[in-house]
Scaffold this motif. Structure first.
Motif, PDB file in Angstrom:
ATOM      1  N   ALA A  70       0.844  -1.201   0.000  1.00  0.00           N
ATOM      2  CA  ALA A  70       0.000   0.000   0.000  1.00  0.00           C
ATOM      3  C   ALA A  70       0.874   1.244   0.000  1.00  0.00           C
ATOM      4  CB  ALA A  70      -0.926  -0.006   1.211  1.00  0.00           C
ATOM      5  N   MET A  71       1.894   1.249   0.834  1.00  0.00           N
ATOM      6  CA  MET A  71       2.795   2.394   0.906  1.00  0.00           C
ATOM      7  C   MET A  71       3.539   2.586  -0.414  1.00  0.00           C
ATOM      8  SD  MET A  71       5.884   3.176   3.615  1.00  0.00           S
ATOM      9  CE  MET A  71       7.024   2.021   2.820  1.00  0.00           C
ATOM     10  N   ALA A  72       3.931   1.488  -1.056  1.00  0.00           N
ATOM     11  CA  ALA A  72       4.650   1.587  -2.329  1.00  0.00           C
ATOM     12  C   ALA A  72       3.787   2.257  -3.394  1.00  0.00           C
ATOM     13  CB  ALA A  72       5.079   0.195  -2.783  1.00  0.00           C
ATOM     14  N   ASP A  73       2.490   1.930  -3.415  1.00  0.00           N
ATOM     15  CA  ASP A  73       1.603   2.546  -4.405  1.00  0.00           C
ATOM     16  C   ASP A  73       1.363   4.022  -4.096  1.00  0.00           C
ATOM     17  OD1 ASP A  73       1.312   0.444  -6.126  1.00  0.00           O
ATOM     18  OD2 ASP A  73      -0.551  -0.297  -5.265  1.00  0.00           O
ATOM     19  N   ILE A  74       1.215   4.346  -2.829  1.00  0.00           N
ATOM     20  CA  ILE A  74       1.063   5.756  -2.452  1.00  0.00           C
ATOM     21  C   ILE A  74       2.304   6.541  -2.858  1.00  0.00           C
ATOM     22  CG2 ILE A  74       0.798   7.366  -0.522  1.00  0.00           C
ATOM     23  CD1 ILE A  74      -0.743   5.141   0.945  1.00  0.00           C
ATOM     24  N   ASN A  75       3.456   5.936  -2.677  1.00  0.00           N
ATOM     25  CA  ASN A  75       4.709   6.615  -3.014  1.00  0.00           C
ATOM     26  C   ASN A  75       4.878   6.820  -4.517  1.00  0.00           C
ATOM     27  OD1 ASN A  75       5.703   7.196  -0.476  1.00  0.00           O
ATOM     28  ND2 ASN A  75       6.835   5.266  -0.288  1.00  0.00           N
ATOM     29  N   GLN A  76       4.229   5.985  -5.317  1.00  0.00           N
ATOM     30  CA  GLN A  76       4.255   6.224  -6.760  1.00  0.00           C
ATOM     31  C   GLN A  76       3.627   7.578  -7.083  1.00  0.00           C
ATOM     32  OE1 GLN A  76       5.484   4.603  -9.355  1.00  0.00           O
ATOM     33  NE2 GLN A  76       6.202   2.735  -8.367  1.00  0.00           N
ATOM     34  N   VAL A  77       2.541   7.887  -6.391  1.00  0.00           N
ATOM     35  CA  VAL A  77       1.850   9.156  -6.603  1.00  0.00           C
ATOM     36  C   VAL A  77       2.664  10.310  -6.015  1.00  0.00           C
ATOM     37  CG1 VAL A  77      -0.274  10.449  -6.171  1.00  0.00           C
ATOM     38  CG2 VAL A  77      -0.373   7.984  -6.591  1.00  0.00           C
ATOM     39  N   ARG A  78       3.181  10.114  -4.818  1.00  0.00           N
ATOM     40  CA  ARG A  78       3.934  11.174  -4.160  1.00  0.00           C
ATOM     41  C   ARG A  78       5.247  11.473  -4.897  1.00  0.00           C
ATOM     42  NH1 ARG A  78       2.203  12.607   0.803  1.00  0.00           N
ATOM     43  NH2 ARG A  78       4.284  13.306   1.425  1.00  0.00           N
ATOM     44  N   SER A  79       5.861  10.428  -5.453  1.00  0.00           N
ATOM     45  CA  SER A  79       7.100  10.630  -6.197  1.00  0.00           C
ATOM     46  C   SER A  79       6.870  11.496  -7.427  1.00  0.00           C
ATOM     47  CB  SER A  79       7.680   9.275  -6.610  1.00  0.00           C
ATOM     48  OG  SER A  79       8.824   9.442  -7.426  1.00  0.00           O
ATOM     49  N   ARG A  80       5.793  11.226  -8.163  1.00  0.00           N
ATOM     50  CA  ARG A  80       5.484  12.009  -9.350  1.00  0.00           C
ATOM     51  C   ARG A  80       5.221  13.467  -8.985  1.00  0.00           C
ATOM     52  NH1 ARG A  80       1.518  14.666  -9.570  1.00  0.00           N
ATOM     53  NH2 ARG A  80      -0.032  13.031  -9.324  1.00  0.00           N
ATOM     54  N   ALA A  81       4.660  13.704  -7.786  1.00  0.00           N
ATOM     55  CA  ALA A  81       4.351  15.065  -7.331  1.00  0.00           C
ATOM     56  C   ALA A  81       5.529  15.718  -6.611  1.00  0.00           C
ATOM     57  CB  ALA A  81       3.140  15.029  -6.408  1.00  0.00           C
ATOM     58  N   ASN A  82       6.681  15.016  -6.577  1.00  0.00           N
ATOM     59  CA  ASN A  82       7.876  15.523  -5.884  1.00  0.00           C
ATOM     60  C   ASN A  82       7.633  15.750  -4.399  1.00  0.00           C
ATOM     61  OD1 ASN A  82       9.574  15.620  -8.216  1.00  0.00           O
ATOM     62  ND2 ASN A  82       8.539  17.503  -8.846  1.00  0.00           N
ATOM     63  N   ALA A  83       6.771  14.933  -3.816  1.00  0.00           N
ATOM     64  CA  ALA A  83       6.508  15.002  -2.379  1.00  0.00           C
ATOM     65  C   ALA A  83       7.427  14.027  -1.655  1.00  0.00           C
ATOM     66  CB  ALA A  83       5.052  14.662  -2.090  1.00  0.00           C
ATOM     67  N   ALA A  84       7.641  14.269  -0.380  1.00  0.00           N
ATOM     68  CA  ALA A  84       8.479  13.368   0.414  1.00  0.00           C
ATOM     69  C   ALA A  84       7.858  11.978   0.451  1.00  0.00           C
ATOM     70  CB  ALA A  84       8.643  13.917   1.827  1.00  0.00           C
ATOM     71  N   LEU A  85       8.666  10.950   0.311  1.00  0.00           N
ATOM     72  CA  LEU A  85       8.151   9.586   0.284  1.00  0.00           C
ATOM     73  C   LEU A  85       7.890   9.082   1.704  1.00  0.00           C
ATOM     74  CD1 LEU A  85      10.409   7.940  -2.457  1.00  0.00           C
ATOM     75  CD2 LEU A  85       8.220   9.147  -2.706  1.00  0.00           C
TER      76      LEU A  85
END
Length: 213
Positions: A70-85
């Motif tokens: 679940a965290m890995a999928d959330i981080n896919q979105v956050r990474s694209r938005a340049n948000a902290a993982l």
């Protein structure tokens, strides 16, 4: 943002990302020696988005207690938005996913529908929510995640913010469901459609049949 004191400030309290629904326009028209500001026009809306697909799968992993995926999928979105993982899967809750959906899908997702759907899953599964509560279908209209989440996050309802007309924002647990339209009940001449709890007509409900006689 300038506010007219005669306006309902609940509906005029800050700017919002209009670029999601309107195309910017630089066209102006002269009317009685005055220039009207750019108004823009309607634009296309997203139907399917990769980011939402990741967040839906993250939720599915959450219900299956696979918080690392679940965290890995959330981080896919956050990474694209340049948000902290995110780095600690033990901190992942349905609230984490809802927060990410609010940021990523503002004005795109039907939030009420999503919260009701999630409330149903909590009630059906008995899974403990991040607030420490469990829910059941037997008391769904009296105690549900939909209401608790709104009262936690929404200042209008939590603080009963008044409008300029003096009406306070209020919500109850039974608002997790909409009322059944009276017309739908009247036109169903071969049986009875019961009303959802909390709405006028609920007192006239009859037990549901297990099968058609």
């Amino acid at each position: 943002m300038f506010l007219n004191k005669g306006l309902d400030t609940i509906r005029h309290f800050f700017g919002w990302p209009h670029y999601k629904t309107f195309i910017n326009s630089t066209n102006t028209l002269a009317v009685d020696k005055y220039w009207s500001p750019p108004r823009g026009t309607n634009t296309d809306w997203y139907i399917f988005r990769l980011a939402e697909t990741y967040l839906l799968r993250a939720e599915a992993y959450y219900w299956k207690n696979n918080l690392a995926l679940a965290m890995a999928d959330i981080n896919q979105v956050r990474s694209r938005a340049n948000a902290a993982l995110l780095t600690d899967p033990t901190t992942i809750t349905i609230g984490t996913i809802l927060d990410e959906r609010a940021r990523e899908l503002y004005y795109e997702e039907p939030r009420k529908t999503e919260l009701t759907r999630i409330a149903y899953i909590f009630a059906q599964t008995g899974k403990v929510a991040y607030n420490g509560k469990t829910y059941t279908m037997a008391t769904f209209s009296d105690n549900n995640f939909f209401y608790d989440r709104i009262m936690e996050k929404n200042d209008f309802y939590k603080n009963k913010v008044p409008t300029v007309s003096g009406v306070n924002f209020k919500i109850s647990p039974f608002h997790v469901l909409w009322p059944v339209p009276g017309a739908a009940q009247r036109f169903n001449t071969q049986g009875r459609i019961n009303q959802n709890k909390g709405y006028t007509g609920y007192e006239n409900n009859v037990p549901a049949l297990d099968k058609i006689p």
